[in-house]
Write a protein that holds these residues in place. Structure first.
Motif, PDB file in Angstrom:
ATOM      1  N   LEU A  71       0.808  -1.215   0.000  1.00  0.00           N
ATOM      2  CA  LEU A  71       0.000   0.000   0.000  1.00  0.00           C
ATOM      3  C   LEU A  71       0.845   1.271   0.000  1.00  0.00           C
ATOM      4  CD1 LEU A  71      -2.686  -1.067   2.637  1.00  0.00           C
ATOM      5  CD2 LEU A  71      -2.876  -1.164   0.146  1.00  0.00           C
ATOM      6  N   ASP A  72       0.254   2.335  -0.498  1.00  0.00           N
ATOM      7  CA  ASP A  72       0.851   3.667  -0.480  1.00  0.00           C
ATOM      8  C   ASP A  72      -0.046   4.529   0.398  1.00  0.00           C
ATOM      9  OD1 ASP A  72       2.281   5.977  -1.074  1.00  0.00           O
ATOM     10  OD2 ASP A  72       1.193   6.337  -2.941  1.00  0.00           O
ATOM     11  N   ALA A  73       0.455   4.917   1.577  1.00  0.00           N
ATOM     12  CA  ALA A  73      -0.329   5.728   2.516  1.00  0.00           C
ATOM     13  C   ALA A  73       0.216   7.151   2.517  1.00  0.00           C
ATOM     14  CB  ALA A  73      -0.254   5.118   3.913  1.00  0.00           C
ATOM     15  N   ARG A  74      -0.647   8.106   2.242  1.00  0.00           N
ATOM     16  CA  ARG A  74      -0.244   9.515   2.195  1.00  0.00           C
ATOM     17  C   ARG A  74      -1.089  10.315   3.171  1.00  0.00           C
ATOM     18  NH1 ARG A  74       2.036  10.804  -3.511  1.00  0.00           N
ATOM     19  NH2 ARG A  74       2.527   8.715  -4.211  1.00  0.00           N
ATOM     20  N   ALA A  75      -0.461  11.307   3.801  1.00  0.00           N
ATOM     21  CA  ALA A  75      -1.154  12.159   4.761  1.00  0.00           C
ATOM     22  C   ALA A  75      -1.167  13.596   4.246  1.00  0.00           C
ATOM     23  CB  ALA A  75      -0.455  12.084   6.115  1.00  0.00           C
ATOM     24  N   TYR A  76      -2.279  14.295   4.497  1.00  0.00           N
ATOM     25  CA  TYR A  76      -2.451  15.675   4.036  1.00  0.00           C
ATOM     26  C   TYR A  76      -3.027  16.532   5.161  1.00  0.00           C
ATOM     27  CZ  TYR A  76      -2.178  13.561  -0.625  1.00  0.00           C
ATOM     28  OH  TYR A  76      -1.774  12.870  -1.731  1.00  0.00           O
ATOM     29  N   GLN A  77      -2.622  17.798   5.198  1.00  0.00           N
ATOM     30  CA  GLN A  77      -3.265  18.814   6.021  1.00  0.00           C
ATOM     31  C   GLN A  77      -3.654  19.950   5.093  1.00  0.00           C
ATOM     32  OE1 GLN A  77      -0.318  19.551   9.199  1.00  0.00           O
ATOM     33  NE2 GLN A  77      -1.982  19.166  10.658  1.00  0.00           N
ATOM     34  N   ASP A  78      -4.941  20.327   5.108  1.00  0.00           N
ATOM     35  CA  ASP A  78      -5.457  21.366   4.202  1.00  0.00           C
ATOM     36  C   ASP A  78      -5.109  21.060   2.746  1.00  0.00           C
ATOM     37  OD1 ASP A  78      -6.706  22.913   6.164  1.00  0.00           O
ATOM     38  OD2 ASP A  78      -4.842  23.978   6.622  1.00  0.00           O
ATOM     39  N   GLY A  79      -5.119  19.795   2.370  1.00  0.00           N
ATOM     40  CA  GLY A  79      -4.863  19.397   0.990  1.00  0.00           C
ATOM     41  C   GLY A  79      -3.411  19.387   0.574  1.00  0.00           C
TER      42      GLY A  79
ATOM     43  N   ASP B 210       0.959  22.025  11.255  1.00  0.00           N
ATOM     44  CA  ASP B 210       0.523  22.600  12.533  1.00  0.00           C
ATOM     45  C   ASP B 210      -0.118  21.476  13.345  1.00  0.00           C
ATOM     46  OD1 ASP B 210      -2.576  22.680  12.376  1.00  0.00           O
ATOM     47  OD2 ASP B 210      -1.974  23.626  10.490  1.00  0.00           O
ATOM     48  N   THR B 211      -0.392  21.727  14.611  1.00  0.00           N
ATOM     49  CA  THR B 211      -0.882  20.652  15.491  1.00  0.00           C
ATOM     50  C   THR B 211      -2.391  20.674  15.687  1.00  0.00           C
ATOM     51  OG1 THR B 211      -0.492  22.014  17.451  1.00  0.00           O
ATOM     52  CG2 THR B 211       1.287  20.512  16.761  1.00  0.00           C
ATOM     53  N   SER B 212      -3.098  21.587  15.016  1.00  0.00           N
ATOM     54  CA  SER B 212      -4.546  21.673  15.226  1.00  0.00           C
ATOM     55  C   SER B 212      -5.372  21.208  14.028  1.00  0.00           C
ATOM     56  CB  SER B 212      -4.941  23.105  15.593  1.00  0.00           C
ATOM     57  OG  SER B 212      -4.536  24.002  14.583  1.00  0.00           O
ATOM     58  N   THR B 213      -4.832  21.322  12.832  1.00  0.00           N
ATOM     59  CA  THR B 213      -5.579  20.939  11.632  1.00  0.00           C
ATOM     60  C   THR B 213      -5.687  19.423  11.538  1.00  0.00           C
ATOM     61  OG1 THR B 213      -4.699  22.881  10.496  1.00  0.00           O
ATOM     62  CG2 THR B 213      -5.702  21.190   9.121  1.00  0.00           C
ATOM     63  N   GLU B 214      -6.916  18.945  11.238  1.00  0.00           N
ATOM     64  CA  GLU B 214      -7.096  17.503  11.098  1.00  0.00           C
ATOM     65  C   GLU B 214      -6.301  16.982   9.906  1.00  0.00           C
ATOM     66  OE1 GLU B 214     -11.325  17.059  10.811  1.00  0.00           O
ATOM     67  OE2 GLU B 214     -11.393  17.744   8.740  1.00  0.00           O
ATOM     68  N   ILE B 215      -6.098  15.680   9.906  1.00  0.00           N
ATOM     69  CA  ILE B 215      -5.268  15.042   8.878  1.00  0.00           C
ATOM     70  C   ILE B 215      -6.138  14.129   8.029  1.00  0.00           C
ATOM     71  CG2 ILE B 215      -3.324  13.481   8.485  1.00  0.00           C
ATOM     72  CD1 ILE B 215      -2.245  14.457  11.194  1.00  0.00           C
ATOM     73  N   GLU B 216      -5.966  14.241   6.709  1.00  0.00           N
ATOM     74  CA  GLU B 216      -6.651  13.335   5.790  1.00  0.00           C
ATOM     75  C   GLU B 216      -5.644  12.289   5.333  1.00  0.00           C
ATOM     76  OE1 GLU B 216      -9.799  14.127   2.440  1.00  0.00           O
ATOM     77  OE2 GLU B 216      -7.783  14.373   1.605  1.00  0.00           O
TER      78      GLU B 216
ATOM     79  N   ILE C  37      -8.738   4.378   0.019  1.00  0.00           N
ATOM     80  CA  ILE C  37      -9.398   4.462   1.314  1.00  0.00           C
ATOM     81  C   ILE C  37      -9.070   5.860   1.824  1.00  0.00           C
ATOM     82  CG2 ILE C  37      -9.505   3.554   3.653  1.00  0.00           C
ATOM     83  CD1 ILE C  37      -8.247   0.932   2.453  1.00  0.00           C
ATOM     84  N   VAL C  38     -10.087   6.666   2.099  1.00  0.00           N
ATOM     85  CA  VAL C  38      -9.860   8.032   2.565  1.00  0.00           C
ATOM     86  C   VAL C  38     -10.437   8.156   3.976  1.00  0.00           C
ATOM     87  CG1 VAL C  38     -10.282  10.474   2.141  1.00  0.00           C
ATOM     88  CG2 VAL C  38      -9.980   8.914   0.209  1.00  0.00           C
ATOM     89  N   THR C  39      -9.593   8.583   4.920  1.00  0.00           N
ATOM     90  CA  THR C  39      -9.992   8.721   6.317  1.00  0.00           C
ATOM     91  C   THR C  39      -9.507  10.065   6.845  1.00  0.00           C
ATOM     92  OG1 THR C  39      -9.634   6.341   6.585  1.00  0.00           O
ATOM     93  CG2 THR C  39      -9.877   7.622   8.602  1.00  0.00           C
ATOM     94  N   THR C  40     -10.341  10.737   7.616  1.00  0.00           N
ATOM     95  CA  THR C  40      -9.945  11.986   8.264  1.00  0.00           C
ATOM     96  C   THR C  40      -9.813  11.721   9.762  1.00  0.00           C
ATOM     97  OG1 THR C  40     -11.111  13.265   6.586  1.00  0.00           O
ATOM     98  CG2 THR C  40     -10.543  14.398   8.627  1.00  0.00           C
TER      99      THR C  40
END
Length: 198
Positions: free
Chosen positions: A127-135, A170-176, A190-193
């Protein structure tokens, strides 16, 4: 003859596109990816052999192989749930605030990975797992040496927790989190927030 040349050119373009895509993955995933190059080279050699033979028998064989792949993808899509991609199930279990080796804010994501394929495979190879904050994508973080997030192969039917660290903006924005198969012709993800546990 012109049709054959056009078909060969199209197939050569397809081969080139596959090689280019694989090399982009290699640049982003520097670890444990040597086998991908080997697999791509093998696929390219097979495709070149099919193109070079140019016979109608090979063409009909190629068409039947493509139909089989399409049927398999359709069957997988019907059975697929929100936490399954291809032969693998992946559930994001949590996101914990931590620090990287340089003291910058990072997040440690815990994944629950289930191998439903026919052979042993590790999370990073499957799998390729990527994390984003504000896109915007987050870079992979390196944590201290005491943190155990070594990725190992697991056999079919086995579930294992896997941890991956990412540097935060930053430490407050949720992660996608977006998880897809590392090598696949499908665009399934699979997209999870998740919110950061502080």
């Amino acid at each position: 003859m012109a049709d054959n040349n056009f078909e060969n050119q199209t197939n050569n373009n397809d081969v080139q596109a596959a090689v280019t895509a694989a090399l982009d993955v290699e640049k982003k995933k520097k670890k444990k990816k040597k086998w991908i190059i080997i697999a791509v080279v093998a696929v390219v050699i097979i495709l070149i052999a099919v193109i070079a033979s140019g016979g109608s028998d090979d063409s009909s064989s190629e068409d039947s192989n493509a139909s089989a792949v399409t049927s398999a993808v359709s069957a997988e899509s019907e059975e697929k749930s929100n936490d399954t991609v291809g032969d693998f199930k992946c559930v994001v279990k949590g996101a914990k605030l931590c620090k990287d080796l340089t003291g910058k804010d990072a997040v440690l994501i815990t994944y629950e990975f289930t191998n439903n394929s026919d052979s042993a495979v590790s999370f990073d190879v499957a799998l390729d797992a990527r994390a984003y904050q504000d896109g915007v994508g987050l870079e992979t973080a390196i944590l201290d040496e005491d943190t155990d997030y070594l990725d190992v192969d697991i056999k079919p039917g086995v579930t294992k927790e896997v941890k991956k660290a990412y540097n935060l903006r930053d430490t407050s924005t949720e992660i996608e989190i977006e998880v897809s198969e590392l090598i696949s012709f499908s665009d399934d993800k699979i997209v999870t927030t998740v919110e950061i546990d502080k």
